[in-house]
Design a protein around this motif. Structure first.
Motif, PDB file in Angstrom:
ATOM      1  N   GLY A  47       0.783  -1.240   0.000  1.00 15.76           N
ATOM      2  CA  GLY A  47       0.000   0.000   0.000  1.00 15.76           C
ATOM      3  C   GLY A  47       0.812   1.287   0.000  1.00 15.76           C
ATOM      4  O   GLY A  47       0.290   2.358   0.320  1.00 15.76           O
ATOM      5  N   THR A  48       2.074   1.209  -0.378  1.00 18.76           N
ATOM      6  CA  THR A  48       2.914   2.418  -0.448  1.00 18.76           C
ATOM      7  C   THR A  48       2.268   3.490  -1.336  1.00 18.76           C
ATOM      8  O   THR A  48       2.233   4.674  -0.976  1.00 18.76           O
ATOM      9  N   ALA A  49       1.727   3.064  -2.482  1.00 25.16           N
ATOM     10  CA  ALA A  49       1.149   4.027  -3.442  1.00 25.16           C
ATOM     11  C   ALA A  49       0.000   4.820  -2.828  1.00 25.16           C
ATOM     12  O   ALA A  49      -0.142   6.030  -3.076  1.00 25.16           O
ATOM     13  N   GLU A  50      -0.803   4.188  -2.007  1.00 23.57           N
ATOM     14  CA  GLU A  50      -1.968   4.872  -1.417  1.00 23.57           C
ATOM     15  C   GLU A  50      -1.516   6.020  -0.505  1.00 23.57           C
ATOM     16  O   GLU A  50      -2.139   7.083  -0.476  1.00 23.57           O
ATOM     17  N   VAL A  51      -0.441   5.784   0.220  1.00 19.43           N
ATOM     18  CA  VAL A  51       0.073   6.846   1.100  1.00 19.43           C
ATOM     19  C   VAL A  51       0.522   8.041   0.263  1.00 19.43           C
ATOM     20  O   VAL A  51       0.228   9.201   0.590  1.00 19.43           O
ATOM     21  N   VAL A  52       1.203   7.760  -0.839  1.00 19.56           N
ATOM     22  CA  VAL A  52       1.673   8.847  -1.708  1.00 19.56           C
ATOM     23  C   VAL A  52       0.469   9.629  -2.249  1.00 19.56           C
ATOM     24  O   VAL A  52       0.445  10.870  -2.204  1.00 19.56           O
ATOM     25  N   LYS A  53      -0.532   8.903  -2.717  1.00 18.08           N
ATOM     26  CA  LYS A  53      -1.699   9.566  -3.326  1.00 18.08           C
ATOM     27  C   LYS A  53      -2.457  10.415  -2.312  1.00 18.08           C
ATOM     28  O   LYS A  53      -3.012  11.462  -2.650  1.00 18.08           O
ATOM     29  N   LYS A  54      -2.471   9.980  -1.092  1.00 21.56           N
ATOM     30  CA  LYS A  54      -3.125  10.760  -0.035  1.00 21.56           C
ATOM     31  C   LYS A  54      -2.430  12.126   0.108  1.00 21.56           C
ATOM     32  O   LYS A  54      -3.077  13.170   0.152  1.00 21.56           O
ATOM     33  N   HIS A  55      -1.097  12.106   0.145  1.00 17.69           N
ATOM     34  CA  HIS A  55      -0.345  13.362   0.240  1.00 17.69           C
ATOM     35  C   HIS A  55      -0.529  14.227  -1.000  1.00 17.69           C
ATOM     36  O   HIS A  55      -0.514  15.455  -0.923  1.00 17.69           O
ATOM     37  N   MET A  56      -0.711  13.579  -2.160  1.00 20.54           N
ATOM     38  CA  MET A  56      -0.833  14.338  -3.415  1.00 20.54           C
ATOM     39  C   MET A  56      -2.085  15.211  -3.446  1.00 20.54           C
ATOM     40  O   MET A  56      -2.136  16.216  -4.152  1.00 20.54           O
ATOM     41  N   GLU A  57      -3.081  14.826  -2.650  1.00 16.68           N
ATOM     42  CA  GLU A  57      -4.322  15.620  -2.608  1.00 16.68           C
ATOM     43  C   GLU A  57      -4.056  17.048  -2.121  1.00 16.68           C
ATOM     44  O   GLU A  57      -4.761  17.974  -2.484  1.00 16.68           O
ATOM     45  N   THR A  58      -3.021  17.199  -1.293  1.00 20.37           N
ATOM     46  CA  THR A  58      -2.745  18.534  -0.740  1.00 20.37           C
ATOM     47  C   THR A  58      -1.379  19.082  -1.130  1.00 20.37           C
ATOM     48  O   THR A  58      -0.954  20.126  -0.644  1.00 20.37           O
ATOM     49  N   ASN A  59      -0.680  18.359  -2.002  1.00 18.68           N
ATOM     50  CA  ASN A  59       0.682  18.799  -2.346  1.00 18.68           C
ATOM     51  C   ASN A  59       0.908  18.670  -3.848  1.00 18.68           C
ATOM     52  O   ASN A  59       1.080  17.579  -4.377  1.00 18.68           O
ATOM     53  N   LYS A  60       0.959  19.817  -4.530  1.00 14.27           N
ATOM     54  CA  LYS A  60       1.067  19.769  -5.994  1.00 14.27           C
ATOM     55  C   LYS A  60       2.503  19.486  -6.453  1.00 14.27           C
ATOM     56  O   LYS A  60       2.744  19.257  -7.630  1.00 14.27           O
ATOM     57  N   ASN A  61       3.454  19.503  -5.536  1.00 14.73           N
ATOM     58  CA  ASN A  61       4.850  19.216  -5.903  1.00 14.73           C
ATOM     59  C   ASN A  61       5.209  17.734  -5.770  1.00 14.73           C
ATOM     60  O   ASN A  61       6.345  17.344  -5.992  1.00 14.73           O
ATOM     61  N   LEU A  62       4.218  16.947  -5.381  1.00 14.79           N
ATOM     62  CA  LEU A  62       4.452  15.510  -5.215  1.00 14.79           C
ATOM     63  C   LEU A  62       3.827  14.764  -6.393  1.00 14.79           C
ATOM     64  O   LEU A  62       2.689  15.047  -6.779  1.00 14.79           O
ATOM     65  N   HIS A  63       4.592  13.824  -6.968  1.00 16.05           N
ATOM     66  CA  HIS A  63       4.143  13.120  -8.180  1.00 16.05           C
ATOM     67  C   HIS A  63       4.387  11.623  -8.027  1.00 16.05           C
ATOM     68  O   HIS A  63       5.257  11.201  -7.276  1.00 16.05           O
ATOM     69  N   ILE A  64       3.627  10.848  -8.791  1.00 20.78           N
ATOM     70  CA  ILE A  64       3.833   9.396  -8.752  1.00 20.78           C
ATOM     71  C   ILE A  64       3.756   8.827 -10.171  1.00 20.78           C
ATOM     72  O   ILE A  64       2.967   9.304 -10.992  1.00 20.78           O
ATOM     73  N   ILE A  65       4.622   7.858 -10.447  1.00 15.91           N
ATOM     74  CA  ILE A  65       4.472   7.035 -11.647  1.00 15.91           C
ATOM     75  C   ILE A  65       4.340   5.608 -11.133  1.00 15.91           C
ATOM     76  O   ILE A  65       5.195   5.134 -10.377  1.00 15.91           O
ATOM     77  N   GLU A  66       3.267   4.952 -11.524  1.00 18.13           N
ATOM     78  CA  GLU A  66       3.057   3.580 -11.069  1.00 18.13           C
ATOM     79  C   GLU A  66       3.361   2.595 -12.190  1.00 18.13           C
ATOM     80  O   GLU A  66       2.859   2.734 -13.307  1.00 18.13           O
ATOM     81  N   ARG A  67       4.183   1.613 -11.866  1.00 17.40           N
ATOM     82  CA  ARG A  67       4.466   0.566 -12.845  1.00 17.40           C
ATOM     83  C   ARG A  67       3.828  -0.731 -12.362  1.00 17.40           C
ATOM     84  O   ARG A  67       3.425  -0.858 -11.223  1.00 17.40           O
ATOM     85  N   LYS A  68       3.766  -1.683 -13.259  1.00 20.61           N
ATOM     86  CA  LYS A  68       2.925  -2.850 -12.973  1.00 20.61           C
ATOM     87  C   LYS A  68       3.540  -3.870 -12.020  1.00 20.61           C
ATOM     88  O   LYS A  68       2.843  -4.633 -11.374  1.00 20.61           O
ATOM     89  N   GLY A  69       4.862  -3.886 -11.909  1.00 21.58           N
ATOM     90  CA  GLY A  69       5.488  -4.869 -11.021  1.00 21.58           C
ATOM     91  C   GLY A  69       6.890  -4.426 -10.682  1.00 21.58           C
ATOM     92  O   GLY A  69       7.333  -3.374 -11.141  1.00 21.58           O
ATOM     93  N   LYS A  70       7.592  -5.233  -9.920  1.00 24.36           N
ATOM     94  CA  LYS A  70       8.944  -4.869  -9.486  1.00 24.36           C
ATOM     95  C   LYS A  70       9.919  -5.021 -10.648  1.00 24.36           C
ATOM     96  O   LYS A  70      10.360  -6.120 -10.968  1.00 24.36           O
ATOM     97  N   LEU A  71      10.237  -3.900 -11.281  1.00 23.01           N
ATOM     98  CA  LEU A  71      11.011  -3.936 -12.527  1.00 23.01           C
ATOM     99  C   LEU A  71      12.461  -3.498 -12.343  1.00 23.01           C
ATOM    100  O   LEU A  71      13.200  -3.361 -13.313  1.00 23.01           O
ATOM    101  N   GLY A  72      12.863  -3.251 -11.091  1.00 26.38           N
ATOM    102  CA  GLY A  72      14.270  -2.917 -10.843  1.00 26.38           C
ATOM    103  C   GLY A  72      14.533  -1.429 -10.725  1.00 26.38           C
ATOM    104  O   GLY A  72      13.801  -0.590 -11.252  1.00 26.38           O
ATOM    105  N   LEU A  73      15.636  -1.163 -10.030  1.00 23.98           N
ATOM    106  CA  LEU A  73      15.994   0.223  -9.690  1.00 23.98           C
ATOM    107  C   LEU A  73      16.411   1.034 -10.922  1.00 23.98           C
ATOM    108  O   LEU A  73      16.021   2.194 -11.076  1.00 23.98           O
TER     109      LEU A  73
END
Ligand code: GDP
Ligand code: MG
Length: 243
Positions: A47-73
């Motif tokens: 659920g890491t992504a959900e925490v990020v999205k929660k912050h994004m509601e009030t912070n326009k400088n925060l962004h997320i790109i979601e990928r489908k699986g663990k694809l490496g650093l």
């Protein structure tokens, strides 16, 4: 000196960082309200992504790109770099989510980036500063840095460190579609390519803290990748094909 935080983007790749992500977002924006932060999230089941999205509601400088699986650093960072270059960013940071890299040192790297194209946060200049690593791991990392320096000739002591600041010019000098490494040696590959273009690469001393919360996501295979890719990259350079 006033530093261009508003032109800076920190990229943090995450996989199962539920123990750290909330604190990391708060820490980064607490220190640098004007900076931008991009999370490259690989579908963490925790659920890491959900925490990020929660912050994004009030912070326009925060962004997320979601990928489908663990694809490496490595591929996570390449995705982030392309995103940054399409926008107005002049300084692009790599940083881990586990507080191994102290966000308070972002300003030190940014300051150094005013006089170099690539700044590496270094565990291995002016002594060795790693907190809480087993001796085995320290030895492996230190030997890797000696080996890569020997093979490539790059004047960098911490060749595999992952706390860095790229200027736009450094990122534009690399053909991002031609990067062959994905694990620890991804870092050396980028350093080597930027340095080979004649750009300035510099190191700034950092303290590295082993993570306290959550688990390491790096597997064993990347050690072999490291060994062989260094030789391959050196060969590419000899053939004039390092780009
Ligand atoms: N998006 C993404 N992030 C990753 C992946 N592997 C590791 N990470 C993140 O990369 C950073 C460094 O990984 P970590 O497990 O701490 O590696 P270690 O410090 O070498 O043990 C952390 O923020 C991880 O969450 C991956 O496959 N995809
Ligand atoms: Mg870590």
């Amino acid at each position: 000196m006033t530093l261009p935080f508003n032109k800076s983007l920190i990229i943090i790749p995450t996989y199962n960082e539920i123990d750290n992500i909330d604190k990391m977002i708060k820490t980064v924006f607490g220190l640098y309200p004007q900076i931008h932060l991009l999370i490259i999230e690989d579908g963490s089941p925790d659920g890491t992504a959900e925490v990020v999205k929660k912050h994004m509601e009030t912070n326009k400088n925060l962004h997320i790109i979601e990928r489908k699986g663990k694809l490496g650093l490595g591929t996570a960072y390449l995705t982030g770099f392309k995103w940054a270059l399409e926008r107005e960013f002049d300084f692009v940071f790599e940083m881990d989510c586990d507080f191994s890299h102290d966000p308070a040192q972002v300003k030190d790297l940014l300051e150094a980036a005013q006089n170099a194209e690539l700044v590496i946060g270094s565990r291995y200049i002016d002594g060795i500063r790693i907190i809480n690593w087993p001796f085995r791991r320290l030895l492996l990392s230190y030997c890797a840095s000696i080996y890569t320096r020997f093979v490539t000739g790059i004047p960098v002591f911490d060749t595999t460190g992952g706390f860095k600041c790229f200027t736009r010019k450094a990122l534009e000098s690399i053909n991002l579609s031609n990067v062959i490494s994905n694990g620890y040696i991804f870092q050396l590959e980028l350093n080597y390519k930027v340095w080979s273009k004649g750009l300035r690469v510099t190191e700034v001393p950092i303290i590295f803290y082993e993570r306290r919360d959550g688990q390491s996501k790096m597997g064993k295979g990347i050690i072999f990748e490291a060994f062989f890719n260094v030789l391959k990259l050196r060969f590419h350079k000899m053939m004039g094909k390092l780009n």
